[in-house]
Design a protein around this motif. Structure first.
Motif, mmCIF file in Angstrom:
data_model
loop_
_atom_site.group_PDB
_atom_site.id
_atom_site.type_symbol
_atom_site.label_atom_id
_atom_site.label_comp_id
_atom_site.label_asym_id
_atom_site.label_seq_id
_atom_site.Cartn_x
_atom_site.Cartn_y
_atom_site.Cartn_z
ATOM 1 N N ALA A 27 0.817 -1.219 0.000
ATOM 2 C CA ALA A 27 0.000 0.000 0.000
ATOM 3 C C ALA A 27 0.848 1.265 0.000
ATOM 4 O O ALA A 27 0.323 2.365 0.205
ATOM 5 C CB ALA A 27 -0.923 0.006 1.227
ATOM 6 N N THR A 28 2.163 1.133 -0.263
ATOM 7 C CA THR A 28 3.076 2.262 -0.104
ATOM 8 C C THR A 28 3.754 2.633 -1.413
ATOM 9 O O THR A 28 4.237 1.771 -2.149
ATOM 10 C CB THR A 28 4.145 1.927 0.951
ATOM 11 N N ILE A 84 -3.948 1.201 -3.254
ATOM 12 C CA ILE A 84 -5.175 0.885 -2.511
ATOM 13 C C ILE A 84 -5.593 -0.560 -2.777
ATOM 14 O O ILE A 84 -5.874 -1.333 -1.848
ATOM 15 C CB ILE A 84 -6.296 1.862 -2.910
ATOM 16 N N ASP A 85 -5.631 -0.932 -4.052
ATOM 17 C CA ASP A 85 -6.061 -2.287 -4.404
ATOM 18 C C ASP A 85 -5.092 -3.340 -3.868
ATOM 19 O O ASP A 85 -5.512 -4.386 -3.344
ATOM 20 C CB ASP A 85 -6.176 -2.411 -5.926
ATOM 21 N N ALA A 86 -3.788 -3.078 -3.999
ATOM 22 C CA ALA A 86 -2.794 -4.055 -3.549
ATOM 23 C C ALA A 86 -2.834 -4.200 -2.033
ATOM 24 O O ALA A 86 -2.743 -5.312 -1.498
ATOM 25 C CB ALA A 86 -1.400 -3.639 -4.001
ATOM 26 N N ALA A 143 -4.411 -7.739 2.550
ATOM 27 C CA ALA A 143 -5.028 -7.773 3.878
ATOM 28 C C ALA A 143 -6.228 -8.717 3.960
ATOM 29 O O ALA A 143 -6.675 -9.048 5.062
ATOM 30 C CB ALA A 143 -5.460 -6.365 4.278
ATOM 31 N N GLN A 144 -6.745 -9.149 2.814
ATOM 32 C CA GLN A 144 -7.947 -9.989 2.808
ATOM 33 C C GLN A 144 -7.696 -11.328 3.480
ATOM 34 O O GLN A 144 -6.578 -11.845 3.493
ATOM 35 C CB GLN A 144 -8.408 -10.219 1.358
ATOM 36 N N ASP A 145 -8.782 -11.890 3.992
ATOM 37 C CA ASP A 145 -8.758 -13.247 4.553
ATOM 38 C C ASP A 145 -7.622 -13.423 5.554
ATOM 39 O O ASP A 145 -6.850 -14.400 5.507
ATOM 40 C CB ASP A 145 -8.627 -14.291 3.434
ATOM 41 N N GLY A 146 -7.515 -12.471 6.481
ATOM 42 C CA GLY A 146 -6.476 -12.593 7.498
ATOM 43 C C GLY A 146 -5.075 -12.519 6.948
ATOM 44 O O GLY A 146 -4.172 -13.215 7.428
ATOM 45 N N TYR A 147 -4.875 -11.703 5.928
ATOM 46 C CA TYR A 147 -3.567 -11.473 5.308
ATOM 47 C C TYR A 147 -3.043 -12.738 4.624
ATOM 48 O O TYR A 147 -1.843 -13.011 4.607
ATOM 49 C CB TYR A 147 -2.560 -10.947 6.342
ATOM 50 N N ARG A 148 -3.966 -13.472 3.992
ATOM 51 C CA ARG A 148 -3.572 -14.701 3.286
ATOM 52 C C ARG A 148 -2.540 -14.405 2.208
ATOM 53 O O ARG A 148 -1.507 -15.084 2.102
ATOM 54 C CB ARG A 148 -4.806 -15.358 2.670
ATOM 55 N N ALA A 149 -2.811 -13.395 1.358
ATOM 56 C CA ALA A 149 -1.897 -13.101 0.254
ATOM 57 C C ALA A 149 -0.563 -12.563 0.764
ATOM 58 O O ALA A 149 0.491 -12.799 0.157
ATOM 59 C CB ALA A 149 -2.533 -12.091 -0.705
ATOM 60 N N ALA A 150 -0.575 -11.828 1.876
ATOM 61 C CA ALA A 150 0.680 -11.339 2.450
ATOM 62 C C ALA A 150 1.535 -12.507 2.928
ATOM 63 O O ALA A 150 2.766 -12.512 2.747
ATOM 64 C CB ALA A 150 0.388 -10.376 3.599
ATOM 65 N N ARG A 151 0.888 -13.504 3.531
ATOM 66 C CA ARG A 151 1.636 -14.688 3.969
ATOM 67 C C ARG A 151 2.172 -15.459 2.766
ATOM 68 O O ARG A 151 3.311 -15.946 2.785
ATOM 69 C CB ARG A 151 0.733 -15.577 4.823
#
Length: 845
Positions: free
Chosen positions: A300-301, A712-714, A719-727
């Motif tokens: 988001a940065t 914003i989109d990224a 952050a969706q689903d408990g930060y699934r994509a971040a993990r």
């Protein structure tokens, strides 16, 4: 004792207009205060808050009884309300989204000289960014620091030595107010080694945008901590680090305390990069692991770098950083070396913590501020993506622009209003240059001469004040002003005003002094070169340049032709960019990241004479018979580059600039003195070509459409689903670190050396990738080189798990002809990518 007037009820709106920096961009609003009492308005140097505290009661009472004035006040108030309305033509609310906010962090903001918390281009650019965001309806909040003593006020003595003067600002005299939530003032606390530091939050309103400023000069703090926000860019390395910790960490906490939850974060230069660590800490404290949290924050940065000059990239000793981040380690869940690694610059020795490195690692979108600078910054940052060619790495560019209404001279503003009432809503459109295409040459020249005359009057007043302080004889002042006393259409005025940093080469004009003296002596029109600018108090070479210009201004060969004006600020800058005939810029290529003073000059019809660096490399427009200025070709790498470029500068002045200014039409009906019609055509071309391309509305629109929406989109995706994509992203990067060295590929089939039009141009590649699924790889063909370069992306057509292999097909385009060179490569891919090569890995076959 100070006796303040009472504002009559009929003038209530004056108080509200004074409290919003909308006045910094609206001449109609500033003119109201001048109409009430011109003497007091001059005394307060354009500060409407202070004006309403000092203006005589009789002046207010007269204005309250003046129906014409009240009509002007009502019109200005309507304009302010319309500007702040929720719905306006060209607004970008729909691009950003009604439920999103962009946080914009910067160490300095330059809105107007009445709020002196800026030093130069970075701050004024930040101020223009906020103004344009307000114009366009971008839901943006700014975050910065409120400096009790600002930057410094400049005084130059009779020997040419710069003396910085620091004075405390009286906050009640400024267009600021304490930030509150409900009725309670907002304060934040930030951990520093062995103590907590408290900061009060203030707010500045800029149209419909609010900027929040942090101030540590509060009773809870020690005397030393109260001085953290005393001076912009002042103090030692520890004090600089304290300011940047406060800006980044405290800035995030201030937004949270105000209930503001940004969806995108814009770090304007590396000073605010600690905001990344604070946002990571928020997530890790809530249970997310450090690496997924770091990726969630980065998504988001956006990070904008503003300079290739090393001094513009803050570095700190690792032990100093470790002491300051120690209080955060428990929440972050990592050790100090892990945090320190985020600030390691792989291109250098790794012995310093680099704020630019932290900003690059903590963001997923990164940009320079001109096309040239984007290329230079990508090369400087290549070690962050070592396997990716610099021209393909994720660092791109958005060219800076200026807030037109802030810097456009009064007469041009009125002309545009009369020509097209809604011109402010269409600045991003190419056709906006048509505003000047049909204007009568005599009228355009008259408007320029009016701006020039106002500048000359101001310069003479400033020179007189300087002379009185020097204790000079009147004859010296008369000699210094001798060219300025001539008719303004007769002499050519060249302006040079900016920070006196050595790379900006203020002395290039004087490299061949005898030749310059001859040029001044033989010119058919008198020449005057006006210099203004500040050198940082610690920059001794920059101060030496100031002294050199001062000494030359007293040289009998140059007296009256070279002027050095002290006290450079936004007020003087507005007059210079509107009233000079030529704007001189001589940076050492490629050190000028953008430069915006030439843009401000160009929109006023002032012709640029500049080295082709920064914005001017893409802004210079030369067509048959007309141009918007002159370009000096840089000679980087040449041992005698200064000599060559100084020679080109003087040659252009002698053979093109002066002759063009000197050519006047023979006297004709209604034009008894003749006109420089060719020069006027160039002025018109300057406005028509620079106005649409280099304005802040275009710049902010680019940021919104290219970067803010994607951030914003990224950010939401990760952050969706408990930060699934971040993990998942953290897992991919860990796998790449472990297994990328084992990735291999071999060509299974490819076109022959001679092919016929219509033949199938298909390449198949087999990849082997232990530890990495074939779906995480992408094969590409790179066609051509140099200026012609095409990338063709392949597709995975089959895969096996044991061993881990994939078969990829690349279909070359059918329009290829002649000899075609191509190269094949493998890169990793993932659903979270904002740039195809941001993972930094690449294998060439």
């Amino acid at each position: 004792m100070e006796v303040r007037p009472s504002l009559p009820p009929a003038l209530t709106h004056l108080n509200e207009l004074a409290g919003n920096l909308h006045y910094s961009r609206s001449r109609a609003v500033r003119d109201l205060f001048d109409r009430v009492d011109a003497v007091t308005w001059a005394q307060v140097e354009g500060n409407p808050v202070r004006f309403l505290q000092l203006v005589p009661q009789a002046s207010l009472d007269r204005a309250a009884d003046d129906s014409a004035f009240l009509a002007e006040l009502a019109a200005a108030w309507r304009g302010f309300e319309e500007h702040c309305a929720d719905q306006r033509v060209g607004a970008l609310d729909s691009v950003i989204g009604a439920d999103a906010t962009v946080a914009y962090f910067c160490a300095e903001f330059g809105f107007h000289e009445s709020l002196p918390i800026y030093s130069g281009g970075l701050g004024i650019l930040a101020g223009d960014h906020c103004k344009a965001a307000s114009d366009l309806g971008v839901p943006l909040v700014g975050v910065g620091l409120l400096y009790r003593q600002g930057y410094f006020q400049q005084c130059i003595d009779a020997e040419g030595r710069q003396h910085p003067r620091f004075e405390d600002l009286e906050f009640s005299h400024l267009p600021i107010r304490p930030a509150t939530r409900g009725s309670a003032p907002v304060e934040v606390r930030v951990e520093f080694p062995g103590r907590m530091v408290t900061a009060q939050v203030w707010e500045v309103r800029v149209g419909r945008v609010v900027v929040y400023l942090l101030d540590t000069d509060v009773a809870d703090n020690t005397a030393a901590d109260r001085e953290i926000t005393h001076r912009l860019y002042g103090g030692d390395r520890r004090r600089r680090l304290e300011q940047e910790m406060l800006l980044g960490v405290g800035g995030v906490r201030a937004l949270r305390a105000l209930g503001i939850m940004p969806s995108a974060w814009h770090i304007n230069e590396g000073h605010a990069a600690f905001s990344i660590l604070e946002r990571v800490r928020e997530l890790t404290r809530d249970g997310l692991a450090f690496d997924p949290a770091r990726h969630a924050v980065a998504a988001a940065t956006l990070f904008t770098t503003h300079t290739p000059v090393p001094a513009g990239h803050d570095t700190f000793a690792p032990d100093l950083i470790e002491a300051h981040v120690q209080p955060f380690l428990a929440d972050l869940g990592v050790d100090a070396p892990t945090v320190l690694s985020l600030g390691t610059d792989p291109a250098h020795d790794g012995k310093h913590f680099n704020m630019t490195a932290l900003a690059l690692r903590g963001s997923r979108q990164h940009n320079g501020v001109s096309r040239v600078h984007g290329t230079v910054a990508a090369q400087m940052s290549q070690a962050f993506w070592p396997e990716v060619p610099a021209e393909e790495n994720p660092l791109t560019h958005v060219t800076n622009g200026v807030h037109v209404e802030t810097f456009l001279n009064r007469d041009l503003t009125r002309l545009f209003d009369a020509t097209r009432r809604d011109w402010r809503n269409h600045l991003h459109e190419a056709g906006i240059g048509e505003l000047v295409e049909r204007i009568d040459p005599a009228r355009l020249w008259s408007m320029h001469l009016s701006a020039k005359a106002h500048l000359v009057d101001d310069l003479k007043a400033r020179l007189q004040r300087q002379s009185e302080r020097f204790g000079e004889a009147h004859v010296r002042l008369k000699q210094r002003c001798r060219v300025l006393e001539q008719p303004v259409d007769d002499f050519l005025m060249v302006g040079f005003a900016r920070r006196f940093a050595t790379y900006k080469r203020a002395g290039l004009l004087f490299r061949q002094r005898e030749r310059l003296a001859r040029l001044i002596e033989t010119s058919p029109r008198p020449l005057v070169f006006v210099f203004a600018g500040k050198a940082h108090p610690a920059d001794e070479p920059g101060q030496a340049l100031l002294k050199e210009v001062h000494e030359l201004s007293a040289d009998p060969r140059f007296a009256g032709h070279v002027l050095l004006i002290e006290g450079y600020d936004m007020g003087l800058a507005r007059r210079l960019v509107a009233g000079c005939d030529v704007w001189l810029n001589t940076p050492e290529f490629p050190m000028e990241a953008s430069g915006t003073s030439g843009q401000k000059a160009g929109i006023n019809g002032v012709l640029n004479l500049s080295v082709a660096d920064g914005w001017w490399a893409e802004g210079h427009d030369h067509r048959e018979g007309v141009a918007n200025g002159w370009s000096i070709s840089p000679t980087p790498g040449a041992a005698d580059r200064d000599v060559r470029e100084a020679d080109d500068l003087l040659t252009l002045l002698e053979t093109e600039v002066i002759p063009l200014f000197d050519r006047r039409e023979a006297p004709a009906d209604n034009v008894p003195e003749g006109l420089p019609l060719e020069w006027i055509a160039w002025q018109r071309h300057a406005i028509a070509t620079i106005l649409p391309r280099f304005n802040a509305s275009r710049m902010v629109r680019d940021y919104a459409e290219r970067h803010y929406r994607r951030a914003i989109d990224a950010g939401r995706l990760l952050a969706q689903d408990g930060y699934r994509a971040a993990r998942a992203r953290a897992d991919v990067e860990q796998r790449l670190a472990t297994h990328w060295a084992g990735v291999e590929g071999k060509v299974i089939s490819a076109p022959g050396s001679i092919m016929r039009q219509g033949d199938s141009l298909t390449i198949e590649i087999e990849t082997t990738s232990p530890g990495l699924p074939p779906q995480s790889l992408r094969c590409e063909a790179v066609l051509g080189d140099g200026a012609f370069r095409r990338i063709v992306v392949g597709e995975l057509i089959e895969s096996t798990d044991e061993p881990i292999r994939g078969r990829h097909r690349i279909q070359l385009p059918e329009d290829l002809a002649g000899e075609v060179d191509y190269w094949l490569r493998i890169v990793p891919t993932h659903e979270t990518l904002l740039h195809p090569y941001e993972l930094g890995r690449m294998v060439w076959l």
